[in-house]
Scaffold this motif. Structure first.
Motif, PDB file in Angstrom:
ATOM      1  N   UNK A  37      12.097  98.652  43.132  1.00 29.44           N
ATOM      2  CA  UNK A  37      10.846  98.165  43.720  1.00 29.44           C
ATOM      3  C   UNK A  37      10.613  96.687  43.393  1.00 29.44           C
ATOM      4  N   UNK A  38      11.442  96.124  42.557  1.00 27.83           N
ATOM      5  CA  UNK A  38      11.318  94.719  42.191  1.00 27.83           C
ATOM      6  C   UNK A  38      11.470  93.827  43.413  1.00 27.83           C
ATOM      7  N   UNK A  39      10.465  92.986  43.642  1.00 31.00           N
ATOM      8  CA  UNK A  39      10.465  92.117  44.823  1.00 31.00           C
ATOM      9  C   UNK A  39       9.210  91.253  44.796  1.00 31.00           C
ATOM     10  N   UNK A  40       9.171  90.299  45.702  1.00 32.76           N
ATOM     11  CA  UNK A  40       7.924  89.604  45.991  1.00 32.76           C
ATOM     12  C   UNK A  40       7.215  90.408  47.069  1.00 32.76           C
ATOM     13  N   UNK A  41       5.958  90.733  46.801  1.00 32.45           N
ATOM     14  CA  UNK A  41       5.172  91.546  47.733  1.00 32.45           C
ATOM     15  C   UNK A  41       4.216  90.647  48.500  1.00 32.45           C
ATOM     16  N   UNK A  42       4.228  90.818  49.823  1.00 32.03           N
ATOM     17  CA  UNK A  42       3.421  90.006  50.710  1.00 32.03           C
ATOM     18  C   UNK A  42       2.394  90.857  51.443  1.00 32.03           C
ATOM     19  N   UNK A  43       1.209  90.329  51.565  1.00 34.31           N
ATOM     20  CA  UNK A  43       0.159  90.911  52.393  1.00 34.31           C
ATOM     21  C   UNK A  43       0.232  90.221  53.762  1.00 34.31           C
ATOM     22  N   UNK A  44      -0.020  90.974  54.826  1.00 27.62           N
ATOM     23  CA  UNK A  44       0.068  90.409  56.162  1.00 27.62           C
ATOM     24  C   UNK A  44      -0.909  91.104  57.100  1.00 27.62           C
ATOM     25  N   UNK A  45      -1.268  90.404  58.176  1.00 21.02           N
ATOM     26  CA  UNK A  45      -2.231  90.933  59.147  1.00 21.02           C
ATOM     27  C   UNK A  45      -1.618  90.949  60.538  1.00 21.02           C
ATOM     28  N   UNK A  46      -1.837  92.064  61.232  1.00 19.33           N
ATOM     29  CA  UNK A  46      -1.307  92.249  62.585  1.00 19.33           C
ATOM     30  C   UNK A  46      -2.396  92.790  63.498  1.00 19.33           C
ATOM     31  N   UNK A  47      -2.281  92.548  64.793  1.00 23.91           N
ATOM     32  CA  UNK A  47      -3.304  93.026  65.731  1.00 23.91           C
ATOM     33  C   UNK A  47      -3.353  94.557  65.834  1.00 23.91           C
ATOM     34  N   UNK A  48      -2.255  95.204  65.466  1.00 24.72           N
ATOM     35  CA  UNK A  48      -2.246  96.666  65.546  1.00 24.72           C
ATOM     36  C   UNK A  48      -1.370  97.223  64.442  1.00 24.72           C
ATOM     37  N   UNK A  49      -1.452  98.512  64.239  1.00 31.90           N
ATOM     38  CA  UNK A  49      -0.652  99.183  63.217  1.00 31.90           C
ATOM     39  C   UNK A  49       0.835  99.037  63.563  1.00 31.90           C
ATOM     40  N   UNK A  50       1.613  98.481  62.663  1.00 28.25           N
ATOM     41  CA  UNK A  50       3.016  98.241  62.944  1.00 28.25           C
ATOM     42  C   UNK A  50       3.821  98.125  61.663  1.00 28.25           C
ATOM     43  N   UNK A  51       5.072  98.520  61.758  1.00 26.68           N
ATOM     44  CA  UNK A  51       6.003  98.355  60.653  1.00 26.68           C
ATOM     45  C   UNK A  51       6.966  97.204  60.876  1.00 26.68           C
ATOM     46  N   UNK A  52       6.780  96.466  61.960  1.00 26.62           N
ATOM     47  CA  UNK A  52       7.684  95.370  62.317  1.00 26.62           C
ATOM     48  C   UNK A  52       7.096  94.022  61.904  1.00 26.62           C
ATOM     49  N   UNK A  53       7.809  93.312  61.063  1.00 21.01           N
ATOM     50  CA  UNK A  53       7.257  92.070  60.520  1.00 21.01           C
ATOM     51  C   UNK A  53       6.994  91.030  61.603  1.00 21.01           C
ATOM     52  N   UNK A  54       7.726  91.074  62.709  1.00 23.63           N
ATOM     53  CA  UNK A  54       7.519  90.092  63.767  1.00 23.63           C
ATOM     54  C   UNK A  54       6.170  90.243  64.464  1.00 23.63           C
ATOM     55  N   UNK A  55       5.526  91.377  64.268  1.00 29.53           N
ATOM     56  CA  UNK A  55       4.221  91.580  64.880  1.00 29.53           C
ATOM     57  C   UNK A  55       3.076  91.072  64.002  1.00 29.53           C
ATOM     58  N   UNK A  56       3.402  90.625  62.821  1.00 23.79           N
ATOM     59  CA  UNK A  56       2.370  90.157  61.906  1.00 23.79           C
ATOM     60  C   UNK A  56       2.157  88.657  62.089  1.00 23.79           C
ATOM     61  N   UNK A  57       0.902  88.287  62.279  1.00 21.54           N
ATOM     62  CA  UNK A  57       0.583  86.895  62.591  1.00 21.54           C
ATOM     63  C   UNK A  57       0.260  86.061  61.367  1.00 21.54           C
ATOM     64  N   UNK A  58      -0.273  86.711  60.337  1.00 22.32           N
ATOM     65  CA  UNK A  58      -0.720  85.958  59.170  1.00 22.32           C
ATOM     66  C   UNK A  58      -0.098  86.563  57.921  1.00 22.32           C
ATOM     67  N   UNK A  59       0.271  85.680  56.985  1.00 23.82           N
ATOM     68  CA  UNK A  59       0.946  86.096  55.765  1.00 23.82           C
ATOM     69  C   UNK A  59       0.345  85.415  54.556  1.00 23.82           C
ATOM     70  N   UNK A  60       0.330  86.147  53.450  1.00 24.59           N
ATOM     71  CA  UNK A  60      -0.034  85.538  52.184  1.00 24.59           C
ATOM     72  C   UNK A  60       1.165  84.884  51.538  1.00 24.59           C
ATOM     73  N   UNK A  61       0.967  84.316  50.365  1.00 23.61           N
ATOM     74  CA  UNK A  61       2.029  83.602  49.651  1.00 23.61           C
ATOM     75  C   UNK A  61       2.916  84.536  48.826  1.00 23.61           C
ATOM     76  N   UNK A  62       2.443  85.738  48.582  1.00 26.15           N
ATOM     77  CA  UNK A  62       3.247  86.707  47.859  1.00 26.15           C
ATOM     78  C   UNK A  62       2.909  86.778  46.377  1.00 26.15           C
ATOM     79  N   UNK A  63       3.207  87.926  45.786  1.00 28.46           N
ATOM     80  CA  UNK A  63       3.037  88.135  44.358  1.00 28.46           C
ATOM     81  C   UNK A  63       4.257  88.890  43.831  1.00 28.46           C
ATOM     82  N   UNK A  64       4.758  88.441  42.684  1.00 32.80           N
ATOM     83  CA  UNK A  64       5.999  89.003  42.146  1.00 32.80           C
ATOM     84  C   UNK A  64       5.727  90.311  41.411  1.00 32.80           C
ATOM     85  N   UNK A  65       6.518  91.312  41.726  1.00 33.40           N
ATOM     86  CA  UNK A  65       6.516  92.574  40.990  1.00 33.40           C
ATOM     87  C   UNK A  65       7.910  92.769  40.405  1.00 33.40           C
ATOM     88  N   UNK A  66       7.965  92.941  39.105  1.00 31.77           N
ATOM     89  CA  UNK A  66       9.243  93.154  38.428  1.00 31.77           C
ATOM     90  C   UNK A  66       9.173  94.458  37.642  1.00 31.77           C
TER      91      UNK A  66
END
Length: 121
Positions: free
Chosen positions: A89-118
């Motif tokens: 599960x170690x990774x940088x985790x990003x929050x993102x916003x999309x117009x609809x429920x989706x699992x595809x990153x290309x549908x997300x318009x806005x992204x945060x800077x990320x937070x590291x989880x180790x």
């Protein structure tokens, strides 16, 4: 829409963490909010998403039963509760916003800077 993640850190395998994402912008409540993660040398991958109403959610198979996504529209926040964490599960985790429920990153318009989880073994 602006997104700011928090709550990452170092945890031992089997431990728990709760990530938060503070969203700003007048239209944020109408967006689905999701979490993605990216490990070194790997593609950014979908983790979880929640609809604008909070009624619908979806998870990657790798985290089902261990991660829970929730949102508080009154506070414009989304959370990712993670339990039984594994080293993978170690990774940088990003929050993102999309117009609809989706699992595809290309549908997300806005992204945060990320937070590291180790997660250490």
């Amino acid at each position: 829409v602006q997104l700011v993640e928090s709550g990452g850190g170092l945890v031992q395998a089997g431990g728990s963490l709760r990530l938060s994402c503070a969203a700003s912008g007048r239209t944020v409540v109408s967006y689905a909010l999701g979490w993605f993660r990216q490990a070194p040398g790997k593609e950014r991958e979908f983790v979880a998403v929640i609809s604008w109403s909070g009624i619908s959610t979806d998870y990657a198979d790798s985290v089902k039963g261990r991660f829970t996504i929730s949102r508080d529209n009154a506070k414009n926040t989304v959370h990712l509760q993670m339990i039984s964490l594994k080293p993978e599960d170690t990774a940088v985790y990003y929050c993102a916003a999309a117009p609809r429920l989706s699992g595809y990153k290309d549908e997300y318009r806005y992204w945060g800077q990320g937070t590291q989880v180790t997660v250490s073994s």
